[in-house]
Scaffold this motif. Structure first.
Motif, PDB file in Angstrom:
ATOM      1  N   TYR A  97      45.741  38.606  33.608  1.00  0.00           N
ATOM      2  CA  TYR A  97      45.685  39.502  34.820  1.00  0.00           C
ATOM      3  C   TYR A  97      46.393  40.735  34.588  1.00  0.00           C
ATOM      4  O   TYR A  97      47.408  40.707  34.129  1.00  0.00           O
ATOM      5  CB  TYR A  97      46.401  38.823  35.927  1.00  0.00           C
ATOM      6  CG  TYR A  97      46.585  39.685  37.206  1.00  0.00           C
ATOM      7  CD1 TYR A  97      45.709  39.789  37.934  1.00  0.00           C
ATOM      8  CD2 TYR A  97      48.024  40.216  37.532  1.00  0.00           C
ATOM      9  CE1 TYR A  97      46.087  40.526  39.361  1.00  0.00           C
ATOM     10  CE2 TYR A  97      48.150  40.679  38.624  1.00  0.00           C
ATOM     11  CZ  TYR A  97      46.989  40.934  39.509  1.00  0.00           C
ATOM     12  OH  TYR A  97      47.382  42.108  40.554  1.00  0.00           O
ATOM     13  N   GLN A  98      45.976  41.748  34.999  1.00  0.00           N
ATOM     14  CA  GLN A  98      46.474  43.217  35.160  1.00  0.00           C
ATOM     15  C   GLN A  98      46.480  43.917  36.271  1.00  0.00           C
ATOM     16  O   GLN A  98      45.401  43.785  37.019  1.00  0.00           O
ATOM     17  CB  GLN A  98      45.848  43.878  34.000  1.00  0.00           C
ATOM     18  CG  GLN A  98      46.503  45.429  33.897  1.00  0.00           C
ATOM     19  CD  GLN A  98      45.677  46.409  32.928  1.00  0.00           C
ATOM     20  OE1 GLN A  98      45.283  45.605  31.983  1.00  0.00           O
ATOM     21  NE2 GLN A  98      45.552  47.777  33.408  1.00  0.00           N
ATOM     22  N   ASP A 141      35.020  38.033  33.802  1.00  0.00           N
ATOM     23  CA  ASP A 141      36.080  39.048  34.399  1.00  0.00           C
ATOM     24  C   ASP A 141      35.788  40.417  33.632  1.00  0.00           C
ATOM     25  O   ASP A 141      36.859  41.289  33.625  1.00  0.00           O
ATOM     26  CB  ASP A 141      37.483  38.377  34.304  1.00  0.00           C
ATOM     27  CG  ASP A 141      37.793  37.961  32.794  1.00  0.00           C
ATOM     28  OD1 ASP A 141      36.817  38.034  31.844  1.00  0.00           O
ATOM     29  OD2 ASP A 141      39.048  38.008  32.479  1.00  0.00           O
ATOM     30  N   SER A 179      40.338  42.301  37.578  1.00  0.00           N
ATOM     31  CA  SER A 179      41.590  41.762  37.404  1.00  0.00           C
ATOM     32  C   SER A 179      41.763  40.976  38.751  1.00  0.00           C
ATOM     33  O   SER A 179      42.224  41.518  39.861  1.00  0.00           O
ATOM     34  CB  SER A 179      42.556  42.843  37.344  1.00  0.00           C
ATOM     35  OG  SER A 179      43.478  42.042  36.857  1.00  0.00           O
ATOM     36  N   LEU A 220      37.570  45.168  32.959  1.00  0.00           N
ATOM     37  CA  LEU A 220      38.406  44.207  33.422  1.00  0.00           C
ATOM     38  C   LEU A 220      38.138  43.896  34.684  1.00  0.00           C
ATOM     39  O   LEU A 220      38.376  44.983  35.591  1.00  0.00           O
ATOM     40  CB  LEU A 220      39.681  44.398  33.120  1.00  0.00           C
ATOM     41  CG  LEU A 220      40.722  42.978  33.480  1.00  0.00           C
ATOM     42  CD1 LEU A 220      40.330  41.727  32.735  1.00  0.00           C
ATOM     43  CD2 LEU A 220      42.117  43.426  33.427  1.00  0.00           C
ATOM     44  N   PRO A 271      45.884  46.064  39.177  1.00  0.00           N
ATOM     45  CA  PRO A 271      44.754  47.250  39.089  1.00  0.00           C
ATOM     46  C   PRO A 271      45.549  48.553  39.588  1.00  0.00           C
ATOM     47  O   PRO A 271      45.831  48.684  40.670  1.00  0.00           O
ATOM     48  CB  PRO A 271      43.903  46.726  40.229  1.00  0.00           C
ATOM     49  CG  PRO A 271      43.973  45.250  40.342  1.00  0.00           C
ATOM     50  CD  PRO A 271      45.406  44.953  40.082  1.00  0.00           C
TER      51      PRO A 271
END
Length: 237
Positions: A169-170, A138, A198, A196, A172
């Protein structure tokens, strides 16, 4: 891979090679004080990752793909595994990994070496019965990670186990004021460097399910983090 993402990938590799650079003299002074039987646990980013890695100890032939400084390969060796390939695209990371491998006296169990981005294509089918891949899939372009996962399916034997470590998880979202850019929907760049890709737990699970059984998803935190948002995927073939 399109030209722009290929250039981003090359910039990313240069970034990580710089991250893994070290002062060898200071390192030797540090390892002179370590407890060789116990301090290897402190190399791991989290205890839950060690718990996951221990499930690989009975695998005949193991691969630590994107080994960084070798903490995962060393843990596998300390848990009892005897045949481990630890590979990285960063020369500085491999150089540092060898220092740790020697310091913790597991040289006979681990072969650490630098690879290029196409190395997996040359690996024999069904060579490995276990794979560890932490903080890799990732943080590289999706086309590259998709190719790696497909190759993992080819180079693992039936019944193989895989431990895949992921960041959190972020959402985007670009933020020009913080120099955050989003490309192709999921690639998040900080200061021009891809940091990242995501995807949610469910999105990653769908990708892995094309080739493997997703046995479990666990969550963990790095030291200093208050919420367990990082992911560990337990896969089997």
């Amino acid at each position: 891979m399109n030209t722009e993402l290929q250039n981003d990938y090359e910039n990313l590799q240069a970034f990580w090679d710089k991250v893994f650079s070290m002062n060898e003299e200071e390192f030797r002074e540090y390892v002179a004080e370590i407890d060789k039987d116990n301090d290897w646990r402190e190399l791991a980013p989290a205890e839950k990752l060690l718990t996951a890695i221990e499930t690989l100890k009975d695998c005949n032939k193991l691969l630590d793909y994107g080994c960084g400084t070798g903490w995962g390969a060393i843990a596998m060796a300390k848990f009892g595994a005897t045949q481990i390939d630890a590979v990285e695209t960063s020369k500085n990371a491999v150089d540092q990994a060898w220092l740790w491998i020697k310091a913790f006296e597991v040289v006979s169990r681990i072969n650490a070496f630098k690879i290029d981005n196409n190395w997996l294509d040359s690996v024999a089918s069904e060579r490995y019965s276990g794979i560890l891949c932490s903080n890799v899939l990732d943080v590289i372009p999706t086309e590259a990670s998709d190719a790696i996962i497909k190759n993992f399916a080819r180079i693992t034997a039936p019944g193989a186990k895989l431990i895949i470590g992921m960041n959190f998880y972020q959402e985007p979202s670009a933020d020009p004021a913080k120099n955050i850019e989003v490309k192709e929907g999921v690639h998040i760049f900080y200061d021009g460097i891809l940091r990242l890709v995501s995807r949610t737990d469910e999105e990653w699970a769908d990708i892995f399910s094309k080739y493997f059984t997703v046995e479990k998803i666990d969550h963990f935190a790095w030291e200093g983090e208050t919420t367990e948002r990082r992911r560990i995927f337990y896969l089997s073939k």
